[in-house]
Scaffold this motif. Structure first.
Motif, PDB file in Angstrom:
ATOM      1  N   ALA A 145       0.829  -1.207   0.000  1.00 15.33           N
ATOM      2  CA  ALA A 145       0.000   0.000   0.000  1.00 15.33           C
ATOM      3  C   ALA A 145       0.862   1.256   0.000  1.00 15.33           C
ATOM      4  O   ALA A 145       0.580   2.227  -0.727  1.00 15.33           O
ATOM      5  N   ASP A 146       1.931   1.259   0.804  1.00 11.85           N
ATOM      6  CA  ASP A 146       2.822   2.425   0.830  1.00 11.85           C
ATOM      7  C   ASP A 146       3.612   2.542  -0.473  1.00 11.85           C
ATOM      8  O   ASP A 146       3.919   3.650  -0.920  1.00 11.85           O
ATOM      9  N   MET A 147       3.955   1.413  -1.091  1.00  6.19           N
ATOM     10  CA  MET A 147       4.640   1.471  -2.377  1.00  6.19           C
ATOM     11  C   MET A 147       3.733   2.090  -3.439  1.00  6.19           C
ATOM     12  O   MET A 147       4.166   2.941  -4.228  1.00  6.19           O
ATOM     13  N   VAL A 148       2.483   1.677  -3.468  1.00  2.68           N
ATOM     14  CA  VAL A 148       1.531   2.225  -4.435  1.00  2.68           C
ATOM     15  C   VAL A 148       1.315   3.717  -4.188  1.00  2.68           C
ATOM     16  O   VAL A 148       1.229   4.514  -5.127  1.00  2.68           O
ATOM     17  N   ALA A 149       1.244   4.105  -2.918  1.00  5.98           N
ATOM     18  CA  ALA A 149       1.091   5.531  -2.600  1.00  5.98           C
ATOM     19  C   ALA A 149       2.318   6.318  -3.050  1.00  5.98           C
ATOM     20  O   ALA A 149       2.203   7.447  -3.546  1.00  5.98           O
ATOM     21  N   THR A 150       3.512   5.726  -2.904  1.00  2.77           N
ATOM     22  CA  THR A 150       4.734   6.382  -3.363  1.00  2.77           C
ATOM     23  C   THR A 150       4.747   6.506  -4.876  1.00  2.77           C
ATOM     24  O   THR A 150       5.130   7.543  -5.425  1.00  2.77           O
ATOM     25  N   ALA A 187      12.206  -5.934  -9.317  1.00  3.00           N
ATOM     26  CA  ALA A 187      11.844  -4.803 -10.170  1.00  3.00           C
ATOM     27  C   ALA A 187      10.654  -5.141 -11.056  1.00  3.00           C
ATOM     28  O   ALA A 187       9.875  -4.253 -11.445  1.00  3.00           O
ATOM     29  N   ALA A 188      10.482  -6.425 -11.391  1.00  2.00           N
ATOM     30  CA  ALA A 188       9.325  -6.831 -12.189  1.00  2.00           C
ATOM     31  C   ALA A 188       8.032  -6.589 -11.424  1.00  2.00           C
ATOM     32  O   ALA A 188       6.995  -6.257 -12.015  1.00  2.00           O
ATOM     33  N   PHE A 189       8.075  -6.764 -10.097  1.00  3.31           N
ATOM     34  CA  PHE A 189       6.884  -6.510  -9.291  1.00  3.31           C
ATOM     35  C   PHE A 189       6.540  -5.020  -9.308  1.00  3.31           C
ATOM     36  O   PHE A 189       5.362  -4.645  -9.332  1.00  3.31           O
ATOM     37  N   TRP A 190       7.559  -4.150  -9.293  1.00  5.00           N
ATOM     38  CA  TRP A 190       7.305  -2.710  -9.426  1.00  5.00           C
ATOM     39  C   TRP A 190       6.587  -2.429 -10.744  1.00  5.00           C
ATOM     40  O   TRP A 190       5.600  -1.686 -10.781  1.00  5.00           O
ATOM     41  N   ASP A 191       7.077  -3.006 -11.842  1.00  3.27           N
ATOM     42  CA  ASP A 191       6.438  -2.797 -13.144  1.00  3.27           C
ATOM     43  C   ASP A 191       4.983  -3.244 -13.115  1.00  3.27           C
ATOM     44  O   ASP A 191       4.078  -2.530 -13.584  1.00  3.27           O
ATOM     45  N   LEU A 192       4.747  -4.446 -12.583  1.00  2.56           N
ATOM     46  CA  LEU A 192       3.385  -4.979 -12.532  1.00  2.56           C
ATOM     47  C   LEU A 192       2.454  -4.065 -11.746  1.00  2.56           C
ATOM     48  O   LEU A 192       1.341  -3.754 -12.185  1.00  2.56           O
ATOM     49  N   GLY A 223      15.887   5.736  -8.378  1.00  2.00           N
ATOM     50  CA  GLY A 223      15.411   4.931  -7.262  1.00  2.00           C
ATOM     51  C   GLY A 223      16.504   4.085  -6.654  1.00  2.00           C
ATOM     52  O   GLY A 223      17.510   3.776  -7.292  1.00  2.00           O
ATOM     53  N   TYR A 224      16.301   3.702  -5.408  1.00  2.36           N
ATOM     54  CA  TYR A 224      17.268   2.870  -4.685  1.00  2.36           C
ATOM     55  C   TYR A 224      16.525   1.918  -3.765  1.00  2.36           C
ATOM     56  O   TYR A 224      15.517   2.286  -3.151  1.00  2.36           O
ATOM     57  N   GLU A 284      15.714  -6.889  -0.130  1.00  4.13           N
ATOM     58  CA  GLU A 284      15.248  -7.133   1.241  1.00  4.13           C
ATOM     59  C   GLU A 284      14.179  -6.154   1.716  1.00  4.13           C
ATOM     60  O   GLU A 284      13.754  -6.224   2.870  1.00  4.13           O
ATOM     61  N   VAL A 285      13.768  -5.249   0.860  1.00  2.00           N
ATOM     62  CA  VAL A 285      12.596  -4.419   1.120  1.00  2.00           C
ATOM     63  C   VAL A 285      11.632  -4.618  -0.041  1.00  2.00           C
ATOM     64  O   VAL A 285      11.955  -5.272  -1.028  1.00  2.00           O
ATOM     65  N   THR A 286      10.433  -4.079   0.068  1.00  2.00           N
ATOM     66  CA  THR A 286       9.440  -4.240  -0.995  1.00  2.00           C
ATOM     67  C   THR A 286       9.842  -3.382  -2.195  1.00  2.00           C
ATOM     68  O   THR A 286       9.410  -2.240  -2.343  1.00  2.00           O
ATOM     69  N   VAL A 287      10.750  -3.931  -2.985  1.00  2.00           N
ATOM     70  CA  VAL A 287      11.287  -3.377  -4.233  1.00  2.00           C
ATOM     71  C   VAL A 287      12.248  -2.215  -4.012  1.00  2.00           C
ATOM     72  O   VAL A 287      13.329  -2.182  -4.567  1.00  2.00           O
ATOM     73  N   GLY A 288      11.851  -1.201  -3.253  1.00  2.00           N
ATOM     74  CA  GLY A 288      12.704  -0.029  -3.100  1.00  2.00           C
ATOM     75  C   GLY A 288      12.561   0.611  -1.745  1.00  2.00           C
ATOM     76  O   GLY A 288      11.710   0.230  -0.923  1.00  2.00           O
ATOM     77  N   ALA A 289      13.424   1.610  -1.502  1.00  2.00           N
ATOM     78  CA  ALA A 289      13.410   2.295  -0.210  1.00  2.00           C
ATOM     79  C   ALA A 289      13.369   3.804  -0.352  1.00  2.00           C
ATOM     80  O   ALA A 289      12.784   4.494   0.482  1.00  2.00           O
TER      81      ALA A 289
END
Length: 602
Positions: A174-179, A202-207, A288-289, A293-298
């Motif tokens: 949810a926080d990734m989508v908000a970001t 990174a594929a999950f970020w694309d999806l 991005g970075y 070990e985190v949900t795609v990025g930080a």
């Protein structure tokens, strides 16, 4: 907090028949994609898939791949991505180590022998709306799906020589989508490229950037995503508006006319000012970075313009970054420390490895009671205005072509060969031509003294994915050491290699002024090898897709012709490639004129 199924279904409710996924000549709308995933999810539930249950997904890039991932998540399970292009031994290790309940694959994918039950996708799984197409609810699942349940497990390179699975829950989505919404801002009418292999987060970020925003996710065959001309052609052909690409892909791809007015994000490696100046013109650019070990990025920086050092930005919504010293004390602004990551996006740890998890996921003294933070191994600093900057690694982990690689895993793989005693692996070259170079000392004896470096590359390629295979292997009498007895990696390049075995019939060098000779000289220069001969294969010499893009550009400059990447990829030898180039340029491979120049290579 929410879960992927809830977020996706809310998009479906307002998107209806809007295009969700495009692959080649196929377009699938949101309602149809949702229906397909729901039907497959019910089959998975019937096979015992539920919360915290792993399902291995071995499906090539396709609409079926997206359907399979969504179906696993809708059933409440977590997906373990298996890229069919990976070596069988690597795939077999992942299945044995993760022990999924089920393997979900298409009929054209072959996996190494395993003891896990399989479900093979067929035409029935792509049928239109019908029975079982409505959303799957908690009442149907084996247990209610919660944000703390597992979402995916992705394997990363391991310093011990064994890849390890990172277990990531739904909690950070949810926080990734908000970001994503607050920064890159994709939405209905936009077209998001799905570039990364499914085996990378990174594929999950694309999806999610596509399907959880109402945009259209654009998939393409792997050969159409190769950096350079193929990638540019795909971006243009599908009118892509949003793309996430590593710096190395950006460095060899022409930015003219693509993503105009759109958005590009650089991630996976350090981004240079020169790249930002090139790619930020006419479009928004972000940097991005974040590790697996985190949900795609930080963190994310941008829009960036290239006016000064490129930072990694500020933490995502719901996440924190601490810059700490060796005693876990905060370092002052402007001073370097190690980056520790915390917040909603934190992974659970490493699957089945409590010791490794405890060593990297440590108590967060600055967070809520009981919270953890991830010790990234990355060095960095925070400026007074809050902007974070990456300053390199504190260990032997590297990034090559955007891939995270533990050099120790390559070294461990090499030393399992009976002819190899010790191995040391380094990275040579810059951003666009980075190469993995392995140095080995041999065990001695006739077999060890005459081992072919090409044989060692092939041996490693049977276990490691393509991006981890050394471009060259250099046998040494012994590895140089420093005064402490440790391998002196800085001295490796200057060490004298073991003389190769004498060839019974050395191949005569090509004519220096012919197409063949010029091409071989270009290849030797690009790959940084002593010589390249017509009988050599570009990839056996240490080439890879990015270096192939460099070769295509050099051929265009030298011969004034366009060489499709497919031509370089499919040529068995440099002599065969020279024949194709010479025919198109209007000359023979020996340089004699044969016709008109300027046509593209077929």
């Amino acid at each position: 907090m929410s879960t992927v199924p809830r977020l996706f279904e809310s998009v479906v409710a307002r998107s209806g028949d809007a295009p969700a996924v495009v692959f080649e000549h196929t377009t699938v709308g949101y309602a149809e994609l949702n229906a397909r995933a729901n039907r497959l999810a019910r089959r998975l539930i019937a096979r015992g898939v539920g919360p915290d249950v792993l399902v291995a997904v071995a499906v090539p890039r396709s609409v079926e791949l997206v359907t399979a991932v969504l179906a696993v998540l809708k059933a409440g399970g977590a997906y373990l991505p298996l890229d069919p292009a990976y070596p069988e031994e690597r795939l077999g290790h992942m299945v044995r180590d993760a022990r999924p309940l089920l393997v979900l694959r298409t009929g054209d994918v072959r996996l190494p022998p395993h003891e896990v039950a399989e479900l093979v996708l067929g035409e029935a799984d792509s049928a239109g709306p019908g029975p079982g197409a409505d959303d799957v609810g908690d009442a149907e699942r084996l247990a209610p799906l919660r944000p703390e349940h597992l979402m995916y497990v992705i394997y990363t390179s391991g310093s011990s020589g064994t890849p390890k699975g990172v277990a990531v829950p739904h909690a950070g989505v949810a926080d990734m989508v908000a970001t994503q919404a607050a920064t890159v801002g994709a939405g209905p009418g936009d077209r998001v490229l799905q570039w990364a292999s499914i085996s990378f987060d990174a594929a999950f970020w694309d999806l999610t950037l596509g399907l959880l925003s109402g945009a259209t996710l654009v998939l393409a065959r792997a050969e159409d995503l190769l950096p350079g001309d193929p990638l540019k052609a795909t971006l243009l052909r599908h009118a892509v508006t949003h793309a996430v690409l590593p710096p190395v892909a950006l460095s060899v791809t022409d930015s003219d006319e693509v993503l105009v007015g759109g958005t590009v994000m650089s991630t996976g490696d350090a981004c240079t000012e020169a790249l930002v100046r090139q790619w930020s013109r006419g479009r928004r650019m972000f940097n991005g970075y974040g590790p697996t070990e985190v949900t795609v990025g930080a963190t994310v920086a941008g829009p960036v313009t290239g006016d000064g050092e490129v930072g990694i930005g500020t933490p995502w919504i719901g996440n924190r970054v601490h810059v700490l010293d060796e005693r876990l004390r905060r370092v002052p602004d402007g001073e370097e420390g190690e980056l520790y990551l915390a917040g909603s996006g934190l992974a659970r740890g490493y699957l089945g490895r409590p010791g490794a998890t405890a060593g990297r996921f440590v108590p967060d003294p600055y967070g809520p009671p009981g919270s953890l933070m991830y010790r990234s191994g990355d060095r960095g600093l925070r400026r007074a205005d809050g902007e974070l900057f990456f300053r390199g690694r504190a260990d032997g982990q590297v990034k090559v072509r955007g891939f995270r690689i533990e050099l120790g895993e390559i070294e461990a793989c090499l030393t399992t060969h009976p002819a190899v005693d010790l191995a040391a692996v380094v990275v040579a070259g810059g951003l666009g031509d980075a190469r993995i170079v392995a140095y080995v000392s041999l065990t001695g004896g006739d077999d060890g003294a005459t081992v072919d470096p090409g044989e060692l590359r092939r041996y490693v390629a049977g276990t490691l994915p393509e991006h981890m295979v050394p471009s060259s292997v250099v046998p040494l009498d012994r590895l140089p050491t420093n005064v402490n007895g440790k391998i002196d990696r800085a001295a490796l390049a200057g060490a004298r290699p073991v003389s190769p075995p004498v060839s019974p019939a050395p191949e005569a060098p090509p004519a220096a002024n012919g197409v063949e000779g010029t091409l071989c000289a270009l290849v030797a220069e690009i790959l940084d090898v002593p010589a390249a001969r017509p009988s050599d294969n570009f990839f056996d010499l240490g080439g890879h897709s990015v270096l192939a893009a460099h070769l295509a550009r050099r051929i265009r400059k030298e011969f004034d012709i366009t060489v499709p990447m497919r031509t370089i990829l499919e040529a068995e030898t440099l002599g065969e490639l020279a024949d194709r180039v010479g025919a198109s340029a209007g000359t023979g491979a020996d340089g004699e004129r044969a016709g008109s120049a300027g046509a593209p290579v077929p």
